[in-house]
Design an enzyme around this catalytic site. Structure first.
Site, mmCIF file in Angstrom:
data_model
loop_
_atom_site.group_PDB
_atom_site.id
_atom_site.type_symbol
_atom_site.label_atom_id
_atom_site.label_comp_id
_atom_site.label_asym_id
_atom_site.label_seq_id
_atom_site.Cartn_x
_atom_site.Cartn_y
_atom_site.Cartn_z
ATOM 1 C CG ASP A 153 76.186 79.552 45.681
ATOM 2 O OD1 ASP A 153 76.042 78.758 46.593
ATOM 3 O OD2 ASP A 153 76.693 79.290 44.589
HETATM 4 C C1 BGC Z 1 78.319 83.284 41.853
HETATM 5 C C2 BGC Z 1 77.678 81.959 42.050
HETATM 6 C C3 BGC Z 1 78.671 81.038 42.674
HETATM 7 C C4 BGC Z 1 79.195 81.642 43.964
HETATM 8 C C5 BGC Z 1 80.213 80.784 44.655
HETATM 9 C C6 BGC Z 1 78.843 83.796 43.154
HETATM 10 O O1 BGC Z 1 79.502 84.995 42.964
HETATM 11 O O2 BGC Z 1 77.433 84.182 41.264
HETATM 12 O O3 BGC Z 1 77.195 81.467 40.861
HETATM 13 O O4 BGC Z 1 78.105 79.815 42.937
HETATM 14 O O5 BGC Z 1 79.734 82.905 43.722
HETATM 15 O O6 BGC Z 1 81.463 80.900 44.136
HETATM 16 C C1 NOJ Z 2 77.171 78.111 40.959
HETATM 17 C C2 NOJ Z 2 77.449 77.077 41.988
HETATM 18 O O1 NOJ Z 2 78.440 76.197 41.556
HETATM 19 C C3 NOJ Z 2 76.216 76.331 42.355
HETATM 20 O O2 NOJ Z 2 76.491 75.530 43.453
HETATM 21 C C4 NOJ Z 2 75.098 77.276 42.638
HETATM 22 O O3 NOJ Z 2 74.020 76.533 42.960
HETATM 23 C C5 NOJ Z 2 74.857 78.254 41.534
HETATM 24 N N1 NOJ Z 2 76.059 78.936 41.314
HETATM 25 C C6 NOJ Z 2 73.689 79.194 41.743
HETATM 26 O O4 NOJ Z 2 74.004 80.306 42.462
#
Ligand code: BGC
Ligand code: NOJ
Length: 814
Positions: free
Chosen positions: A488
């Site tokens: 993400d």
């Molecule tokens: C985090 C991710 C997460 C995303 C969505 C980001 O700030 O680092 O791991 O999946 O937010 O909430």
């Molecule tokens: C946490 C999220 O829940 C997941 O969907 C995502 O793939 C990872 N972060 C990696 O950024």
């Protein structure tokens, strides 16, 4: 305050399937989850935490403050006043040091055993099966030679239902709180007069000597949780909350002769009523559902019976797959804790934990699909429903909402979609479900799209998912990344200079050409699964066309996705390669290595091996495999959030545990058993007991992230419980290391185990049969598969041939 036992916090009790915590002062709150069927509770090792019904945002029952000091403040507390000494069975929030403390987190319950001044408390907390209530049994025993007069005070603080506005809209909130009191029943009915058709209550099975429902009356304006005024005075004030902060507290005066015990059962329950049935008199709520609910546990015997039911339920869940290997920690993980965590991630997705506030994120589309791969064998019916719910949040064009709200099951418009890895996870979830169950009918279910109520078959939804990727390719023939793929934080179209913009939802580059190698690998891997589904359904033309798209993708990866020693990660919005040795930072990423190798790309020409060797060389460290290297030392606008984290944390070169099993599985695909096992163990908390001070999070569950080698605090974990690591680690361990893997027509046995193992066994219920499998490593005279002593060609036990309990032997050379 200094606390005893600073280095040792507890141990595993495998016979009881419990983790026993021996100090209330763990490095972080060590929590447990209660409930399976809609009513949920999070409970820490000091009884902190909160409850909600189905949706942690819209139906929050009890209040919890994140960012509190101390961190774990607020929960369901029982205060004991024994001659002026105030303490809690959970060891906190009162500051009294106990003579003995133990918290046993078990499967769906937590038990606290504590002693102070020869008074013993045993508190069991659970949520019974199919019951919308959290229940407590508290036993107090006077082990002294003197008579004891005890003041006992229960305590919970209500949340005004919507957990978000509860923490924001005080000009309204401080006037809306309403309660109703009838004997032991303390009802919370805020907003019930208007649009809510639900209330909550807290009750107990022993007549009370007083109560409080107003927080300030109970705690006192200038006291904290550690020493509420009412407990201090040993007298509740029968306060009735009008606005402010409603609570529920019962007061019991207990007279305990030496050697005597008293046992009281409490219930915190939730009731929903029909609009026409809400009242029993003017402004008097209809209490009967609450009173009915309490009849299920209103004696100690009934309470114990509910605990027994829960135990048998878990016994049955875990019995579907039990392994016995030479490695006790492996067994403990695979047989108990990993499966338990899989249930929790399936139930919660990423919504409510001590780190996920329960208000920000609903059920994740990609997360929920991946969660099913660790859970389908336990609860196939629930998984089927989940897959179809997710399918209904897909749009007609094959794209998907990134999250949905559990109460409404509607896509979450705040976050939207355009994460281009999302649709392909549908194929993984469904294929895995069919392999486990043989239930092909799921593909025929008629499901609407989020933006069109005209239903199409679930198969058609999968087809659209496939073509959503196949038809959205960039200049190199690789999939467009959209807002982001699995990572993400790799926001290639974001280009944000404004700190008030969310990286997750901002896209300044429209019609961009940014492409993802992770999605390319994922498309090949799950695309091949789509082709297999088509073939099974005799849709041969469909299969052929899909296969051509996959072949082109493999070629695009080989031609444009190879950096020389490893797979590239992406092309950015300007067409520049990301994850290349030519980059200044972020030269090699884990995701594309994992996905391309799992998809089988480069296995025949050595690229796969070279990619995994590069992972070992550049990304592996003592605590796991970091996400990329070198860490970003500054903000890169063309990459987005990934470069916003300090080096070594989260996606910026942290060990983002979720993706480590991808490498573990990839290693098994090359037959490199020792490496696969080493990666498996490195992030598994059960192997990290000696590192608890550093690791900090619970030793019985995976965490989302462990700080990487570039971090100031390498090895320190964060964000425990709700992580895709759980399902993926389980999947890697059972299906790829042990190699016991369901397929469409049978169970495959293809182990890839360490040389020093002489073998292992697995009891696996699969479809109508139960298999007692024994794998013999270092076999000398025999080779291959035997079912009930009969040699079977290949590595698959065809399920149509076996319907009973069967003995399976698999002989392999080391
Ligand atoms: C985090 C991710 C997460 C995303 C969505 C980001 O700030 O680092 O791991 O999946 O937010 O909430
Ligand atoms: C946490 C999220 O829940 C997941 O969907 C995502 O793939 C990872 N972060 C990696 O950024």
């Amino acid at each position: 305050m200094t606390h005893k036992s600073e280095t040792s916090y507890g141990y595993f009790d495998d016979d009881n399937k419990e983790f026993v915590i021996t100090s209330p002062y763990t490095p972080l709150p060590w929590i447990n989850y209660l409930g399976n069927d809609g009513f949920y509770g999070l409970i820490s090792n000091t009884a902190g935490g909160y409850c909600f019904y189905k949706d942690a945002k819209f139906r929050r029952l009890t209040r919890y403050r994140y960012n509190n000091v101390p961190m774990d403040s607020g929960g369901r507390y029982f205060y004991i006043n024994d001659g002026g000494v105030i303490w809690n069975p959970g060891g906190r929030p009162s500051e009294t040091q106990l003579d003995f403390y133990q918290c046993r987190h078990g499967l769906g319950y937590s038990k606290f055993i504590a002693r102070k001044n020869q008074l013993q408390a045993e508190l069991t907390v659970t949520i019974p099966l199919q019951m919308n209530a959290e229940v407590y049994k508290l036993k107090l025993t006077n082990t002294s030679k003197q008579h004891k007069r005890i003041g006992l005070f229960s305590f919970i603080e209500w949340c005004l239902w919507n957990a978000q506005t509860d923490g924001e809209n005080f000009q309204r909130n401080l006037s809306t709180g309403e309660v109703e009191i009838d004997g032991n029943f303390l009802f919370h009915k805020t907003e019930y007069r208007e649009r809510r058709n639900h209330y909550a209550f807290f009750t107990c099975n022993k007549d009370i000597d007083g109560f409080d429902t107003d927080r300030d009356a109970f705690i006192g304006m200038y006291n904290g949780f550690e020493r509420p005024q009412a407990v201090d005075k040993n007298q509740s004030s029968n306060s009735v909350a009008h606005g402010w902060s409603p609570i529920a507290s019962h007061h019991h005066k207990l007279d305990l002769a030496p050697g005597h015990s008293e046992e009281i059962v409490f219930m915190l329950g939730y009731c929903e009523l029909e609009q026409t049935n809400k009242w029993q008199a003017l402004n008097q709520i209809n209490q009967s559902p609450a009173r009915d609910l309490f009849t299920h546990v209103d004696t100690s015997q009934k309470f114990d019976h509910q605990c027994k039911r829960l135990r048998s339920y878990w016994q049955a869940c875990l019995s579907i797959c039990q392994v016995e290997t030479p490695d006790v920690k492996f067994n403990r993980s695979v047989n108990i804790w990993n499966q338990y965590q899989n249930m929790v991630t399936f139930n919660m997705s990423r919504s409510a934990s001590y780190y996920e506030s329960g208000i920000g994120r609903g059920m994740g589309f990609r997360d929920s699909h991946q969660d099913t791969i660790g859970f389908t064998h336990i609860a196939p019916t629930a998984v089927r429903q989940r897959l179809l719910d997710l399918s209904a949040t897909q749009k007609q064009d094959g794209s998907a909402y990134h999250q949905y709200q559990p109460l409404t099951k509607k896509g979450n418009a705040d976050i939207g979609g355009n994460f281009n890895d999302d649709p392909m996870w549908m194929i993984l979830g469904t294929a895995n479900y069919i392999k486990e169950t043989g239930d092909w009918s799921i593909l025929d279910e008629a499901i609407p799209f989020d933006d069109n109520s005209q239903a199409e078959s679930h198969f058609e939804h999968l087809r659209r998912a496939f073509y959503h990727i196949a038809n959205k390719l960039g200049p190199h023939g690789l999939p467009l990344i959209g807002r982001a793929d699995w990572n993400d934080c790799l926001n290639l179209n974001c280009y944000s200079n404004d700190p008030n913009e969310s990286f997750q939802t901002t896209e300044h580059k429209q019609d961009s050409v940014a492409e993802s190698l992770m999605i390319a690998g994922q498309f090949v891997l799950y695309g091949q699964e789509f082709v297999r589904l088509c073939e099974q359904l005799d849709k041969l033309q469909e299969a052929k066309i899909a296969q051509a798209h996959i072949d082109n993708m493999v070629k695009a990866v080989e031609d444009h996705g190879w950096d020389g020693q490893w797979f590239l990660r992406a092309y950015d919005a300007n067409g520049n390669a990301i994850g290349s040795h030519k980059n200044e930072e972020g030269q090699i990423f884990i995701e594309s290595q994992g996905f391309c190798v799992m998809a089988g790309i480069g296995i025949e020409n050595g690229k796969a091996q070279s990619a995994l060797d590069s992972v070992e060389k550049h990304l592996a460290c003592d605590f796991g495999i970091v996400l990329q290297q070198p860490a970003f030392s500054r903000y890169h606008i063309e990459l987005g959030e990934i470069s916003s984290y300090p080096p070594g944390y989260k996606e910026n070169a942290g060990i983002f545990c979720h993706n480590n099993p991808w490498i573990c599985i990839s290693e098994t695909m090359l037959g490199r058993a020792d490496k696969a096992m080493a990666y498996y163990q490195r992030i598994n908390p059960i192997y990290l007991q000696d590192l608890q001070q550093t690791h900090k999070t619970e030793p019985y569950v995976y965490s989302q992230m462990i700080a990487g080698k570039d971090a100031a605090t390498p090895g320190q974990a964060k964000n425990s419980w709700l992580t895709g690591t759980a399902a993926w680690s389980y999947y890697a361990a059972v299906q790829y290391i042990l190699g016991v893997r369901p397929d469409y027509h049978g169970l495959i046995i293809a182990p890839c185990i360490p040389n020093e193992w002489a073998g292992f066994s697995v009891k696996r219920k699969f479809r109508q049969a139960e298999y007692h499998i024994r794998v013999h490593n270092h076999a000398t005279d025999k080779r291959g598969l035997y079912v009930d002593g009969q040699f079977v060609e290949g590595q698959q036990i065809e399920y149509t041939k076996y319907q009973q309990t069967h003995k399976v032997d698999y002989y392999k050379s080391a």
